[in-house]
Design a protein around this motif. Structure first.
Motif, short mmCIF file in Angstrom:
data_model
loop_
_atom_site.label_atom_id
_atom_site.label_comp_id
_atom_site.label_asym_id
_atom_site.label_seq_id
_atom_site.Cartn_x
_atom_site.Cartn_y
_atom_site.Cartn_z
N GLY A 370 0.78 -1.23 0.00
CA GLY A 370 0.00 0.00 0.00
C GLY A 370 0.81 1.27 0.00
O GLY A 370 0.27 2.36 0.20
N GLU A 371 2.13 1.16 -0.25
CA GLU A 371 2.96 2.35 -0.28
C GLU A 371 2.82 3.05 -1.63
O GLU A 371 2.52 2.44 -2.65
CB GLU A 371 4.43 1.97 -0.04
CG GLU A 371 4.68 1.36 1.32
CD GLU A 371 6.14 1.02 1.55
OE1 GLU A 371 7.00 1.60 0.85
OE2 GLU A 371 6.42 0.15 2.40
N ASP A 372 3.06 4.36 -1.61
CA ASP A 372 3.01 5.14 -2.83
C ASP A 372 4.38 5.10 -3.49
O ASP A 372 5.40 5.35 -2.84
CB ASP A 372 2.64 6.60 -2.50
CG ASP A 372 2.15 7.35 -3.73
OD1 ASP A 372 1.88 6.71 -4.74
OD2 ASP A 372 2.06 8.59 -3.66
N VAL A 373 4.40 4.74 -4.76
CA VAL A 373 5.67 4.56 -5.48
C VAL A 373 5.67 5.45 -6.70
O VAL A 373 4.67 5.51 -7.44
CB VAL A 373 5.85 3.08 -5.90
CG1 VAL A 373 7.13 2.90 -6.70
CG2 VAL A 373 5.87 2.18 -4.68
N MET A 374 6.80 6.12 -6.95
CA MET A 374 6.90 6.98 -8.13
C MET A 374 6.76 6.15 -9.39
O MET A 374 7.36 5.10 -9.54
CB MET A 374 8.24 7.70 -8.13
CG MET A 374 8.42 8.69 -9.28
SD MET A 374 10.03 9.52 -9.27
CE MET A 374 9.88 10.47 -7.74
N ARG A 375 5.94 6.64 -10.31
CA ARG A 375 5.70 5.87 -11.52
C ARG A 375 6.92 5.94 -12.44
O ARG A 375 7.77 6.83 -12.35
CB ARG A 375 4.47 6.41 -12.27
CG ARG A 375 4.64 7.82 -12.82
CD ARG A 375 3.33 8.27 -13.50
NE ARG A 375 3.45 9.61 -14.04
CZ ARG A 375 3.93 9.89 -15.25
NH1 ARG A 375 4.34 8.90 -16.02
NH2 ARG A 375 4.01 11.12 -15.69
N ASP A 376 7.01 4.93 -13.32
CA ASP A 376 8.10 4.89 -14.29
C ASP A 376 7.85 5.84 -15.44
O ASP A 376 6.71 6.17 -15.78
CB ASP A 376 8.22 3.46 -14.86
CG ASP A 376 8.90 2.53 -13.89
OD1 ASP A 376 9.58 3.01 -12.98
OD2 ASP A 376 8.74 1.30 -14.04
N HIS A 377 8.93 6.21 -16.08
CA HIS A 377 8.85 7.00 -17.31
C HIS A 377 9.45 6.19 -18.44
O HIS A 377 10.63 5.79 -18.37
CB HIS A 377 9.59 8.34 -17.15
CG HIS A 377 8.99 9.22 -16.11
ND1 HIS A 377 7.91 10.04 -16.36
CD2 HIS A 377 9.30 9.39 -14.80
CE1 HIS A 377 7.58 10.71 -15.26
NE2 HIS A 377 8.41 10.32 -14.29
N ALA A 378 8.69 5.93 -19.45
CA ALA A 378 9.15 5.12 -20.57
C ALA A 378 10.31 5.79 -21.29
O ALA A 378 10.41 7.01 -21.34
CB ALA A 378 8.01 4.83 -21.53
#
Length: 380
Positions: A370-378
């Motif tokens: 349930g932690e917030d994780v920075m999204r990836d950038h393609a």
């Protein structure tokens, strides 16, 4: 396990897997002892496959300087065993003299042996006697009779030439290197992934072969060509992105998707992630200790299953234990030793952040918690 405990576990596991191969070769009894009944029609290639693939994974640890105590004693012992093994493999008078002449498969595993020499230029390539070096050069050149197809096989040819260059052979073929590099530049598909040839294949060959060899070949030859020097940052950026993708697919329980060819190479599927950690080109947002914990989960999950090793310690086909139906027809017992490529970070000192960093959750474990994780950038 903390980082120190995890390092010991990795080392113990690598030596558990590799010990039977190197001990047999030291006695020149690998052909006598390696099980070859599984897909016995491929048995003539099994011995070079087992040895070369193991060497490819162990090489950075054998090359490591600055170790102390028991681990240094082990490293020195196994470096000696590896040199004896190379001699046994390429000496025409050895009972374990290996198959380099036949067309096809020998090119593949000569390339893995070549990669080991590139990864350990001091402790392996640099410590060969004149006699053994001459035999290695002869063996590698014998694989030139195979014309590689338009696929990852081009990089096998390039890596063989890279080893000849490391060994000081003035007859290494720059054209085979350049052709492989430039074809893969044309085969890039985006977001860190190359085609295996012109087509995209949804498997782990970007990690088994393509990106590890491409990164190391370009790095080796960058001083020989301004073109390679210019390509190196781009190739590494793409490898960096694909390494992140590999970390993202490790599930909270240490499993990962079983897709495509050669899944019985087990955690060898994560070679590029291990190489990115070894060579310090992980993305800034991916801490080395996080990668260590993710890979430890993968290794532990696989090794805890009974049947992975037979009663004499040899690998058996499967992912979790003995699952022979998962193996393609080209796979024999020797093929399975590509799993050793996950152990590349043992080529880092215990003080490196990869090993010294605090335990961390990997990406999927954070998300599942349930932690917030920075999204990836393609990456384009």
């Amino acid at each position: 396990m903390n980082g120190k405990e995890q390092r010991k576990y990795w080392l113990d596991t690598m030596l558990l897997i590799g010990g039977p191969v190197l001990n047999a070769l030291a006695e020149r009894k690998l052909k006598e002892q390696l099980p070859t009944k599984f897909h016995s029609d491929r048995s003539q290639f099994a011995h070079l496959e087992a040895f070369a693939r193991l060497a490819c994974g162990m090489a950075p640890w054998l090359e490591l300087e600055g170790l102390e105590g028991e681990e240094e004693q082990l490293r020195a012992r196994y470096a000696g065993l590896m040199l004896e093994a190379i001699d046994a493999a390429v000496d025409p008078n050895s009972p374990d003299y290996m198959e380099f002449k036949a067309e096809g498969q020998p090119l593949v595993d000569a390339a893995f042996l070549a990669h080991a020499l590139v990864r350990a230029p001091k402790q392996l390539a640099g410590k060969l006697s004149a006699r053994v070096k001459g035999n290695v050069i002869t063996a590698l050149k014998q694989t030139r009779r195979t014309a590689p197809s338009g696929s990852n096989w081009l990089l096998f040819s390039a890596m063989v030439e890279a080893a000849l260059y490391i060994l000081g052979d003035p007859e290494y073929d720059r054209m085979r290197v350049g052709y492989a590099v430039h074809m893969f530049m044309d085969w890039y598909k985006g977001d860190g992934v190359y085609g295996d040839g012109k087509d995209f294949h949804w498997d782990y060959y970007n990690s088994f072969v393509i990106q590890p060899m491409l990164v190391d070949v370009v790095a080796l030859f960058e001083q020989e060509s301004e073109q390679y020097s210019a390509l190196k940052p781009l190739i590494q950026e793409r490898a960096q992105r694909y390494a992140t993708v590999l970390e993202r697919i490790i599930a909270p329980d240490g499993t990962y998707p079983f897709i495509g060819r050669s899944i019985v190479y087990r955690f060898g599927a994560f070679q590029l992630l291990s190489q990115a950690a070894l060579q310090h080109f992980l993305e800034e947002a991916l801490p080395p200790a996080q990668v260590r914990c993710a890979l430890t989960a993968v290794i532990t999950r696989i090794m805890e299953y009974p049947g992975t090793l037979d009663e004499s310690g040899w690998l058996r086909p499967g992912v979790y234990g003995y699952q022979p139906e998962l193996a393609e027809s080209y796979i024999n017992t020797g093929s399975l030793y590509l799993c050793a490529s996950v152990f590349l970070p043992l080529g880092l000192l215990p003080s490196d952040p990869f090993w010294s960093g605090e335990e961390m959750k990997w990406t999927s474990l954070k998300i599942a918690a349930g932690e917030d994780v920075m999204r990836d950038h393609a990456l384009e």
